[in-house]
Design a protein around this motif. Structure first.
Motif, PDB file in Angstrom:
ATOM      1  N   LYS A 229      54.903  24.292  52.138  1.00 56.19           N
ATOM      2  CA  LYS A 229      54.859  24.178  53.598  1.00 56.19           C
ATOM      3  C   LYS A 229      56.251  24.377  54.196  1.00 56.19           C
ATOM      4  O   LYS A 229      56.427  25.083  55.197  1.00 56.19           O
ATOM      5  CB  LYS A 229      54.298  22.814  53.988  1.00 56.19           C
ATOM      6  N   PRO A 234      53.317  31.885  53.602  1.00 61.10           N
ATOM      7  CA  PRO A 234      51.932  31.609  53.210  1.00 61.10           C
ATOM      8  C   PRO A 234      51.735  31.701  51.706  1.00 61.10           C
ATOM      9  O   PRO A 234      52.358  32.532  51.029  1.00 61.10           O
ATOM     10  CB  PRO A 234      51.142  32.711  53.931  1.00 61.10           C
ATOM     11  N   THR A 237      47.561  32.171  46.912  1.00 64.59           N
ATOM     12  CA  THR A 237      46.299  31.619  46.405  1.00 64.59           C
ATOM     13  C   THR A 237      45.963  30.333  47.145  1.00 64.59           C
ATOM     14  O   THR A 237      46.854  29.603  47.597  1.00 64.59           O
ATOM     15  CB  THR A 237      46.401  31.312  44.908  1.00 64.59           C
ATOM     16  N   GLU A 238      44.685  30.052  47.259  1.00 66.18           N
ATOM     17  CA  GLU A 238      44.264  28.817  47.911  1.00 66.18           C
ATOM     18  C   GLU A 238      44.619  27.604  47.066  1.00 66.18           C
ATOM     19  O   GLU A 238      45.083  26.583  47.578  1.00 66.18           O
ATOM     20  CB  GLU A 238      42.749  28.842  48.163  1.00 66.18           C
ATOM     21  N   ALA A 239      44.393  27.705  45.775  1.00 68.37           N
ATOM     22  CA  ALA A 239      44.656  26.579  44.874  1.00 68.37           C
ATOM     23  C   ALA A 239      45.979  26.775  44.155  1.00 68.37           C
ATOM     24  O   ALA A 239      46.411  27.903  43.908  1.00 68.37           O
ATOM     25  CB  ALA A 239      43.525  26.446  43.861  1.00 68.37           C
ATOM     26  N   GLN A 259      52.867  27.563  42.574  1.00 71.69           N
ATOM     27  CA  GLN A 259      52.014  28.377  43.433  1.00 71.69           C
ATOM     28  C   GLN A 259      52.807  29.583  43.907  1.00 71.69           C
ATOM     29  O   GLN A 259      53.983  29.466  44.259  1.00 71.69           O
ATOM     30  CB  GLN A 259      51.524  27.552  44.633  1.00 71.69           C
ATOM     31  N   THR A 261      53.729  32.471  46.585  1.00 72.63           N
ATOM     32  CA  THR A 261      53.714  32.645  48.035  1.00 72.63           C
ATOM     33  C   THR A 261      54.137  34.073  48.373  1.00 72.63           C
ATOM     34  O   THR A 261      54.485  34.864  47.487  1.00 72.63           O
ATOM     35  CB  THR A 261      54.684  31.665  48.721  1.00 72.63           C
ATOM     36  N   ASN A 365      40.392  31.516  37.306  1.00 72.39           N
ATOM     37  CA  ASN A 365      40.542  31.728  38.749  1.00 72.39           C
ATOM     38  C   ASN A 365      40.914  33.186  38.997  1.00 72.39           C
ATOM     39  O   ASN A 365      41.994  33.487  39.515  1.00 72.39           O
ATOM     40  CB  ASN A 365      41.615  30.796  39.315  1.00 72.39           C
ATOM     41  N   SER A 368      42.158  34.464  42.424  1.00 72.12           N
ATOM     42  CA  SER A 368      43.543  34.063  42.708  1.00 72.12           C
ATOM     43  C   SER A 368      44.524  34.879  41.857  1.00 72.12           C
ATOM     44  O   SER A 368      45.558  35.338  42.343  1.00 72.12           O
ATOM     45  CB  SER A 368      43.728  32.572  42.421  1.00 72.12           C
ATOM     46  N   ARG A 371      45.188  38.304  43.186  1.00 73.13           N
ATOM     47  CA  ARG A 371      46.119  38.314  44.343  1.00 73.13           C
ATOM     48  C   ARG A 371      47.567  38.206  43.871  1.00 73.13           C
ATOM     49  O   ARG A 371      48.482  38.759  44.498  1.00 73.13           O
ATOM     50  CB  ARG A 371      45.792  37.146  45.285  1.00 73.13           C
TER      51      ARG A 371
END
Length: 373
Positions: A229, A234, A237-239, A259, A261, A365, A368, A371
């Protein structure tokens, strides 16, 4: 010019620290000043790591030139050492390389302060230091000035509970500035609360009357979400990938979260026994290697076509935000400031733990993973 035995100096006690403070805390600037705080906090956290306490309270006093760190650990021993004929408290605070963290015995299984230097260095570089100990049904105290005891340890009276409280004032004869920064301390403690999700850390600023509760039960997953954040980029991946802490009783424990970004840079934070290693080291090398191998395995397994490009390790890690926390029985840090880990075995150990878990996550996944690559 004569050069004889008379020219040889022997610095005794804590005098070497006062003569060459940068050897022990990295410098006498603001960074070195705050390193004093980290050394004392690390000792309190070590009690938690070894199952002897669950809270640390830090108070920055009104003028910001003094601080108190208190915990509910066992309390530094106060009995007389059979060989040195001093209380253990005085020995620890006024003698270099004294302590119970040298890898022998079971007083500390995991520790950040392993050289027996931290507390005595803080004492040597403080205009004033007061230690208050609660243990065995009594409260004890002893005061020091620039590393030297102002008197013997004193029994204050009966007391409930157990723990250690260290109050100290950095010495203006040593430091260019002795004003401690509340934001710097709060951010450092906040990160420690994420790494040690079962530890209750509070930070009080007397000047404002504000008390911060820095406890984070979400641990590394919550920490990662906040870092992503803060990056204002952004997530791809969502997870996020999270490997819960794994490792046997006598082997290094590993936990990580990461993760990808849309950033063009990688951002990795690594910790050893709860201590930030900003210069990385062997554990971080293993973490980076695991990421690269896992992604390449996915590309090969799923026959992903990347036209006209040779994918480098840097390309794979581009945009990743990662957290790595390891707990090592006998960490080999580069210097007392502990900015880099040098244990050779940790590269293959971390790689061997993280890579198969990340490979399994990528295959499970696929959306993800696609991506990411």
């Amino acid at each position: 010019m004569t050069y004889t035995a008379k020219d040889i100096q022997v610095l005794e006690g804590l005098e070497p620290v006062r003569r060459r403070p940068s050897m022990y805390i990295g410098g006498v600037d603001v960074k070195g000043l705050h390193h004093l705080v980290w050394e004392i906090v690390d000792n309190s956290v070590d009690e938690y790591l070894n199952g002897h306490g669950d809270w640390v309270h830090v108070t920055l006093h009104k003028k910001a030139d003094a601080i108190t760190v208190e915990d509910n650990g066992r309390g530094i021993p106060v009995d007389i050492h059979p060989r040195h004929k001093k209380s253990a408290l005085e020995l620890i605070l006024s003698t270099l390389h004294s302590g119970a963290k040298f890898g022998e015995g079971d007083s500390y299984f995991h520790s950040g302060g392993l050289h027996g230097v931290g507390s005595s260095v803080v004492n040597a570089l403080s205009r004033k230091l007061v230690a208050t100990i609660k243990r065995d049904g009594a409260e004890w105290t002893q005061s020091f000035a620039r590393g030297k005891p102002l008197g013997p340890i004193k029994k204050v009276g009966p007391a409930r509970g157990h723990g250690t409280s260290i109050y100290f004032e950095p010495d203006p004869d040593i430091f260019r500035v002795t004003t401690l920064d509340a934001d710097t301390i709060r951010h450092h403690l906040d990160a420690m609360a994420y790494i040690h999700s079962g530890l209750h850390i509070t930070f009080k600023e007397e000047a404002t009357g504000i008390q911060h509760d820095l406890t984070h039960t979400g641990g590394l997953q919550e920490f990662l979400a906040n870092l992503v954040k803060e990056s204002q980029k952004p997530a791809v991946t969502e997870a996020a990938f999270h490997l819960p802490r794994v490792g046997g009783e006598r082997e290094a424990k590993v936990e990580c979260a990461l993760q990808w970004t849309e950033s063009t840079e990688e951002s990795i934070r690594s910790y050893v026994n709860g201590i930030r290693t900003p210069s990385g080291g062997t554990h971080e090398n293993g973490f980076k290697s695991a990421m690269v191998k896992a992604i390449r395995n996915y590309i090969e397994t799923h026959d992903v076509k990347i036209k006209g490009l040779t994918i480098t390790a840097e390309d794979i890690r581009e945009g990743v935000v990662g957290l790595l926390s390891v707990f090592v029985r006998e960490p080999k840090f580069q210097g007392q400031t502990k900015e880099r880990l040098n244990n050779e075995e940790m590269t293959s150990h971390v790689d061997g733990v993280v890579r198969p878990a990340l490979e399994a996550w990528l295959h499970a996944n696929k959306a993800s993973a696609d991506r990411i690559v």
